[in-house]
Structures are given as structure tokens and as C-alpha cells.
Design an enzyme around this catalytic site. Structure first.
Site, PDB file in Angstrom:
ATOM      1  N   ASP A 126      52.418  48.001  69.285  1.00 57.32           N
ATOM      2  CA  ASP A 126      53.582  48.303  69.810  1.00 57.32           C
ATOM      3  C   ASP A 126      54.468  49.299  68.848  1.00 57.32           C
ATOM      4  OD1 ASP A 126      53.223  46.408  71.496  1.00 57.32           O
ATOM      5  OD2 ASP A 126      54.538  44.718  70.902  1.00 57.32           O
ATOM      6  N   ARG A 170      56.978  44.668  74.053  1.00 58.09           N
ATOM      7  CA  ARG A 170      57.743  43.556  74.385  1.00 58.09           C
ATOM      8  C   ARG A 170      59.403  43.940  74.326  1.00 58.09           C
ATOM      9  NH1 ARG A 170      55.253  38.376  72.478  1.00 58.09           N
ATOM     10  NH2 ARG A 170      55.292  39.457  70.464  1.00 58.09           N
ATOM     11  N   ARG A 264      51.318  50.816  94.468  1.00 57.81           N
ATOM     12  CA  ARG A 264      50.627  50.148  93.820  1.00 57.81           C
ATOM     13  C   ARG A 264      50.981  49.869  92.444  1.00 57.81           C
ATOM     14  NH1 ARG A 264      49.128  49.574  98.288  1.00 57.81           N
ATOM     15  NH2 ARG A 264      47.119  49.671  99.295  1.00 57.81           N
TER      16      ARG A 264
HETATM   17  O1  F6P Z   1      52.664  42.249  69.920  1.00 55.26           O
HETATM   18  C1  F6P Z   1      51.785  43.173  70.478  1.00 55.26           C
HETATM   19  C2  F6P Z   1      51.539  42.580  71.913  1.00 55.26           C
HETATM   20  O2  F6P Z   1      50.355  43.279  72.433  1.00 55.26           O
HETATM   21  C3  F6P Z   1      52.807  42.867  72.787  1.00 55.26           C
HETATM   22  O3  F6P Z   1      52.916  43.855  73.243  1.00 55.26           O
HETATM   23  C4  F6P Z   1      52.606  41.835  73.892  1.00 55.26           C
HETATM   24  O4  F6P Z   1      53.753  41.466  74.669  1.00 55.26           O
HETATM   25  C5  F6P Z   1      51.773  40.634  73.308  1.00 55.26           C
HETATM   26  O5  F6P Z   1      51.328  41.090  72.104  1.00 55.26           O
HETATM   27  C6  F6P Z   1      50.809  39.865  74.057  1.00 55.26           C
HETATM   28  O6  F6P Z   1      50.620  38.821  73.405  1.00 55.26           O
HETATM   29  P1  F6P Z   1      49.243  38.023  73.658  1.00 55.26           P
HETATM   30  O7  F6P Z   1      47.837  38.478  73.294  1.00 55.26           O
HETATM   31  O8  F6P Z   1      49.474  36.618  72.977  1.00 55.26           O
HETATM   32  O9  F6P Z   1      49.265  37.805  75.284  1.00 55.26           O
END
Ligand code: F6P
Length: 340
Positions: A126, A170, A264
Site C-alpha cells: 500500500d 485500504r 465490467r
Molecule cells: O495491508 C495490505 C493489504 O493488502 C491491503 O491493501 C488490503 O486491504 C489487505 O492487506 C488485505 O488483507 P488480507 O490479505 O488479510 O485479505
């Protein structure tokens, strides 16, 4: 000296490159014993570790994921800090190198306050960790998303469709911003700026009028004005984060309803976190690992290695975890020139 290494939180390409650098320099330069704790903070809590020798890190530089496993364990949620203390003492571990994002390093900071010797290494696709210009994993994720956008563009144009590409992010829209710019997206939506669906529809229609198929890149945490994040499920992790996902599908349906054009949605999801790291990420991760060893050798506990320009520096974990690094308005406005 005996040094433990762990990888916590969501995995990302480059973790193994850090582990390799810590093991190589720790053993070859300092003669340390290095142990790997499995599955993030769960390893020190339960005592689950393995020795890491030079042979264990051969051939892992280019491998995605983490040979140590990862988890989102939060030792402060279930009062297991004393268990960590006990493990370190039983296994004779003097210091830890914690490789992680805001949550893992937030724990690292608290452990340092509680008297445990920890040095941090920043990772996250991120790129939202403050106090470092970039985290490794981000470049790889942007490459994967950009390649996907390039591929989706050709099929969108064949079928005269709008294609909504949902990427991870996120709270911060760095992946959306960079992949959207690199892939020539017609709209980029980030969590930092609530979006107007009317405006998105206007840009989409303008693109269709020019006989092109619009590509809309949306971060999973982007929200429509006056609306809320689209949740994948109500489930929360040990740090209180909800699982996001679905804004892309929701937006594609809105676009189809309001424009009458076929739309889509494609969710790139964990493809952005998997596979081999780019050369940039391998180099950054390796340099972070080498400098983390220096910080441990000097007993500079409570610091995190960070990238400033092209230099690797040390910053306080407290500074790095105080707030997230989000996309500033002026960076977003640069991209707006290409919308529509
Ligand atoms: O924090 C990294 C991340 O890839 C975020 O971009 C994403 O929201 C989250 O982890 C997804 O987490 P998980 O692998 O637990 O679904």
C-alpha cells in the site's frame, strides 16, 4: 548475539530479500546466530522458531511471499507480551528485526517501550507507511496492476465496454494513483477523496463519445460522496480492520444503469501481493535488511530503516507509526488532467 527475524501483516514481494540480507550480513559480518520466528508475532508468542543459516536463504531473493509465514497476530490484544518475553529469554534471543506495516511496527514500537529490543523494517504494497518515501512491495504491486490495466484496455475496446479495475488500498490510494497514471486510466478513485458518481458517469460518457473504452481504477477503500466503504464482510482482524472489497462491482453496475453501456468489474485482489518482486523491490528490500543489521549491531532499538531520496536512514518507530502516509491533494490533482 542471537537475533530473531519475523514478518507480520499482509505479505508482499520482497520479504524474503530482507530475510536473506539480515541472515547474510548478520552471520558473515557479525558472526550472529539468526532465528526466524514463524507467522508474525504469533512466533515469539508461541515460541515457534527455526534457525536460519546461510543455506536457508539461498535462492529466496526472487521468491514472493515469506519463508517465515505471516499473520495479523496482535500480542497486545490478548495480553501475550509476557509470553514474548519468556520466549526470547528461553531461546536466548537478544533482539528482533520486525518486518511489517503499520500494525506489526505499531506492536514493535510498544514492545520497545516495554523493554524489548526491536528494530523495524517497513513493508507494504500500500506504500502508506509514514517516514519512508517508499516501502518495498509497492513497485511490484503497481507493475502487476499496470499490466492488468493494459490487458483490460484492449478487451474493453473490442467490446466497447467500461472496465472498472479495483485495486488494493485500504486507506491510501497509492496503488490506484500510480497504476492509473502508468496505465492511462480515464478515472482514478482513491480513499482520500470521496467521489461523485455523476462526475464519474460524465467522464465515462465523454470517453465513449471519443470512441474509446473507459478504464476506471478504483481503490478498494474509495467511497462515493455521502456513502460508505463497501465491505467484503463485517469480519475484523486483530487490529480492528474490516475486510474491504466490492466497490468496483458496485460502481460498474451504477455506470451500466446510468449510461446504458456495458460495464465490467475486475478485482485484482491478492494477485497484487503475489509472485516475484521487481528488481527495484529486491534492491530496496535488500538495502533495508543490510541497514537493519547495522541498527541492531549498534543497539539502536526503536528505530525503523527508511528510504529518503536514495539514502537509507533510520527514523523512530514512533514517528513512522504515528499516522499513515496518504495521497496528498496535489498529487491527485496532477492525475485529474487525464480524467474523462
Ligand atoms: O495491508 C495490505 C493489504 O493488502 C491491503 O491493501 C488490503 O486491504 C489487505 O492487506 C488485505 O488483507 P488480507 O490479505 O488479510 O485479505
Amino acid at each position: 548475539m542471537r537475533v530473531g527475524v519475523l514478518t507480520g501483516g499482509g505479505d508482499c514481494p520482497g520479504l524474503n530479500a530482507v530475510i536473506r540480507a539480515v541472515v547474510r550480513k548478520g552471520i558473515e559480518k557479525h558472526g550472529w546466530d539468526v532465528v526466524g520466528f514463524r507467522n508474525g508475532w504469533a512466533g515469539p508468542v508461541t515460541g515457534d522458531s527455526r534457525p536460519l543459516g546461510l543455506n536457508d536463504v539461498e535462492d529466496i531473493l526472487a521468491r514472493g511471499g515469506t519463508i517465515l509465514g505471516s499473520s495479523r497476530t496482535n500480542p497486545y490484544k490478548d495480553d501475550s507480551v509476557d509470553k514474548i518475553r519468556a520466549t526470547l529469554s528461553e531461546q536466548g534471543v537478544d533482539a528482533l528485526v520486525a518486518i511489517g506495516g503499520e500494525d506489526t511496527l505499531g506492536v514493535a514500537k510498544r514492545l520497545v517501550d516495554d523493554g524489548i529490543n526491536v528494530v523495524g523494517v517497513p513493508k507494504t504494497i500500500d506504500n502508506d507507511l509514514d517516514a519512508t518515501d517508499y516501502t518495498f512491495g509497492f513497485d511490484t504491486a503497481v507493475h502487476i496492476a499496470t499490466e492488468a490495466i493494459d490487458r483490460l484496455r484492449t478487451t474493453a475496446e473490442s467490446h466497447h465496454r467500461a472496465l472498472v479495475v479495483e485495486v488494493m488500498g485500504r486507506h491510501a490510494g497509492w496503488i490506484a494513483l500510480h497504476s492509473g497514471l502508468a496505465g492511462g486510466a480515464n478515472v482514478i478513485l482513491v480513499p482520500e477523496r470521496p467521489f461523485s458518481v455523476d462526475k464519474v458517469v460524465e467522464w465515462v460518457l465523454r470517453r465513449f463519445e471519443a470512441e474509446y473504452a473507459p478504464i476506471i481504477v478504483v481503490a478498494e477503500g474509495a467511497v462515493p460522496e455521502g456513502g460508505k466503504e463497501v465491505l467484503h464482510s463485517g469480519e475484523r482482524d486483530a487490529f480492528g480492520h474490516v475486510r474491504l472489497g466490492g466497490v468496483g462491482q458496485w460502481l460498474a453496475e451504477e455506470i451500466a444503469d446510468r449510461t446504458g453501456k456495458e460495464s465490467r468489474a475486475v478485482v485484482l485482489g491478492h494477485t497484487q501481493r503475489g509472485g516475484t518482486p521487481t528488481a527495484y523491490d529486491r534492491v530496496l528490500a535488500t538495502r533495508f535488511g543490510l541497514h537493519a543489521v547495522d541498527a541492531v549491531a549498534e543497539g539502536d532499538w526503536g528505530t525503523m530503516v527508511a528510504l529518503r531520496g536514495t539514502d537509507i536512514v533510520r527514523v523512530k518507530l514512533s514517528e513512522a507509526t504515528a499516522k499513515l502516509k496518504t495521497v496528498p491533494l496535489d498529487r491527485y490533482q496532477e492525475a485529474e488532467v487525464f480524467f474523462g
